[in-house]
Write a protein that holds these residues in place. Structure first.
Motif, mmCIF file in Angstrom:
data_model
loop_
_atom_site.group_PDB
_atom_site.id
_atom_site.type_symbol
_atom_site.label_atom_id
_atom_site.label_comp_id
_atom_site.label_asym_id
_atom_site.label_seq_id
_atom_site.Cartn_x
_atom_site.Cartn_y
_atom_site.Cartn_z
ATOM 1 N N ARG A 189 0.847 -1.185 0.000
ATOM 2 C CA ARG A 189 0.000 0.000 0.000
ATOM 3 C C ARG A 189 0.885 1.238 0.000
ATOM 4 N N LEU A 190 0.718 2.036 -1.029
ATOM 5 C CA LEU A 190 1.426 3.309 -1.111
ATOM 6 C C LEU A 190 0.574 4.411 -0.489
ATOM 7 N N SER A 191 1.260 5.342 0.139
ATOM 8 C CA SER A 191 0.595 6.520 0.692
ATOM 9 C C SER A 191 1.156 7.768 0.035
ATOM 10 N N CYS A 192 0.310 8.771 -0.086
ATOM 11 C CA CYS A 192 0.704 10.075 -0.625
ATOM 12 C C CYS A 192 0.225 11.121 0.371
ATOM 13 N N ALA A 193 1.154 11.659 1.147
ATOM 14 C CA ALA A 193 0.818 12.641 2.170
ATOM 15 C C ALA A 193 0.975 14.048 1.605
ATOM 16 N N GLY A 244 -8.911 -3.966 -11.235
ATOM 17 C CA GLY A 244 -9.205 -5.213 -10.538
ATOM 18 C C GLY A 244 -8.121 -5.665 -9.580
ATOM 19 N N ARG A 245 -6.934 -5.045 -9.661
ATOM 20 C CA ARG A 245 -5.831 -5.406 -8.759
ATOM 21 C C ARG A 245 -5.456 -4.257 -7.822
ATOM 22 N N PHE A 246 -5.588 -3.035 -8.312
ATOM 23 C CA PHE A 246 -5.224 -1.850 -7.529
ATOM 24 C C PHE A 246 -6.490 -1.112 -7.113
ATOM 25 N N THR A 247 -6.417 -0.486 -5.938
ATOM 26 C CA THR A 247 -7.527 0.317 -5.431
ATOM 27 C C THR A 247 -6.994 1.648 -4.922
ATOM 28 N N ILE A 248 -7.541 2.723 -5.471
ATOM 29 C CA ILE A 248 -7.158 4.061 -5.019
ATOM 30 C C ILE A 248 -8.185 4.562 -4.012
ATOM 31 N N SER A 249 -7.716 5.286 -3.010
ATOM 32 C CA SER A 249 -8.623 5.833 -1.999
ATOM 33 C C SER A 249 -7.990 7.090 -1.419
ATOM 34 N N ARG A 250 -8.741 7.782 -0.592
ATOM 35 C CA ARG A 250 -8.204 8.973 0.048
ATOM 36 C C ARG A 250 -8.885 9.193 1.386
ATOM 37 N N ASP A 251 -8.182 9.863 2.267
ATOM 38 C CA ASP A 251 -8.710 10.246 3.574
ATOM 39 C C ASP A 251 -8.459 11.742 3.707
ATOM 40 N N LEU A 282 -2.756 4.006 -2.518
ATOM 41 C CA LEU A 282 -2.879 3.079 -3.633
ATOM 42 C C LEU A 282 -2.609 1.683 -3.077
ATOM 43 N N GLN A 283 -3.680 0.909 -2.928
ATOM 44 C CA GLN A 283 -3.551 -0.479 -2.494
ATOM 45 C C GLN A 283 -3.290 -1.329 -3.718
ATOM 46 N N MET A 284 -2.165 -2.037 -3.698
ATOM 47 C CA MET A 284 -1.755 -2.833 -4.854
ATOM 48 C C MET A 284 -1.733 -4.303 -4.445
ATOM 49 N N ASP A 285 -2.607 -5.074 -5.048
ATOM 50 C CA ASP A 285 -2.713 -6.511 -4.770
ATOM 51 C C ASP A 285 -2.350 -7.308 -6.012
ATOM 52 N N SER A 286 -2.103 -8.587 -5.820
ATOM 53 C CA SER A 286 -1.758 -9.479 -6.939
ATOM 54 C C SER A 286 -0.677 -8.874 -7.812
ATOM 55 N N LEU A 287 0.360 -8.390 -7.171
ATOM 56 C CA LEU A 287 1.422 -7.694 -7.899
ATOM 57 C C LEU A 287 2.157 -8.625 -8.843
ATOM 58 N N LYS A 288 2.576 -8.047 -9.960
ATOM 59 C CA LYS A 288 3.293 -8.767 -10.998
ATOM 60 C C LYS A 288 4.663 -8.117 -11.194
ATOM 61 N N PRO A 289 5.625 -8.857 -11.722
ATOM 62 C CA PRO A 289 6.931 -8.244 -11.987
ATOM 63 C C PRO A 289 6.836 -7.015 -12.884
ATOM 64 N N GLU A 290 5.879 -6.994 -13.780
ATOM 65 C CA GLU A 290 5.731 -5.835 -14.674
ATOM 66 C C GLU A 290 5.180 -4.605 -13.970
ATOM 67 N N ASP A 291 4.790 -4.737 -12.712
ATOM 68 C CA ASP A 291 4.396 -3.560 -11.932
ATOM 69 C C ASP A 291 5.613 -2.841 -11.339
ATOM 70 N N THR A 292 6.786 -3.423 -11.500
ATOM 71 C CA THR A 292 8.009 -2.790 -10.995
ATOM 72 C C THR A 292 8.215 -1.437 -11.659
ATOM 73 N N ALA A 293 8.346 -0.397 -10.841
ATOM 74 C CA ALA A 293 8.477 0.962 -11.362
ATOM 75 C C ALA A 293 8.691 1.915 -10.196
ATOM 76 N N VAL A 294 9.017 3.142 -10.533
ATOM 77 C CA VAL A 294 8.931 4.243 -9.579
ATOM 78 C C VAL A 294 7.513 4.798 -9.674
ATOM 79 N N TYR A 295 6.856 4.885 -8.534
ATOM 80 C CA TYR A 295 5.475 5.350 -8.475
ATOM 81 C C TYR A 295 5.439 6.790 -7.960
ATOM 82 N N TYR A 296 4.655 7.610 -8.644
ATOM 83 C CA TYR A 296 4.515 9.015 -8.304
ATOM 84 C C TYR A 296 3.052 9.338 -8.001
ATOM 85 N N CYS A 297 2.821 10.160 -6.989
ATOM 86 C CA CYS A 297 1.488 10.730 -6.859
ATOM 87 C C CYS A 297 1.521 12.163 -7.386
#
Length: 128
Positions: A19-23, A66-73, A81-96
């Motif tokens: 799960r990624l967070s963006c503060a 179907g694998r990722f879920t975005i939400s906010r508080d 960004l909740q990331m489930d069922s991760l695959k090798p092709e999801d490897t990356a630098v993630y930016y919000c």
């Protein structure tokens, strides 16, 4: 002007979750649509998902639907960004990224040019 800081990245095995967070700070977070993008080595940065200012609408790239879920508080000034069922092709630098846009979101919020504020990025590595 809003500042964004990502956290929660790391190394995970294929099939696992992160799960990624963006503060956010320095602005009225609840007035911004928030998106996640990613950039894999040797590739252009690509859109992943976006959530509206209220959280009432979301949109996903086909590759993560179907694998990722975005939400906010909004009271916590944080998006996730909740990331489930991760695959090798999801490897990356993630930016919000944030856009001062108060409306529903759809594929038209995909282009990078829509977003004025960006985090520094965080590495996600999925091992096979």
């Amino acid at each position: 002007q809003v500042q964004l800081v990502e956290s929660g990245g790391g190394l995970v095995q294929a099939g696992g979750s992160l799960r990624l967070s963006c503060a956010a700070s320095g602005g009225t977070f609840s007035s911004y649509a928030v998106a996640w993008f990613r950039q894999a080595p040797g590739k252009e940065r690509e859109f992943v998902s976006v959530i509206s200012w209220t959280g009432g609408s979301t949109y996903y790239a086909d590759s993560v639907k179907g694998r990722f879920t975005i939400s906010r508080d909004n009271p916590k000034n944080t998006a996730y960004l909740q990331m489930d069922s991760l695959k090798p092709e999801d490897t990356a630098v993630y930016y919000c990224a944030a856009d001062l846009y108060r409306g529903p979101v759809d594929r038209r919020r995909g282009p990078e040019r829509r977003y004025d504020y960006w985090g520094q990025g965080i590495q996600v590595t999925v091992s096979s």
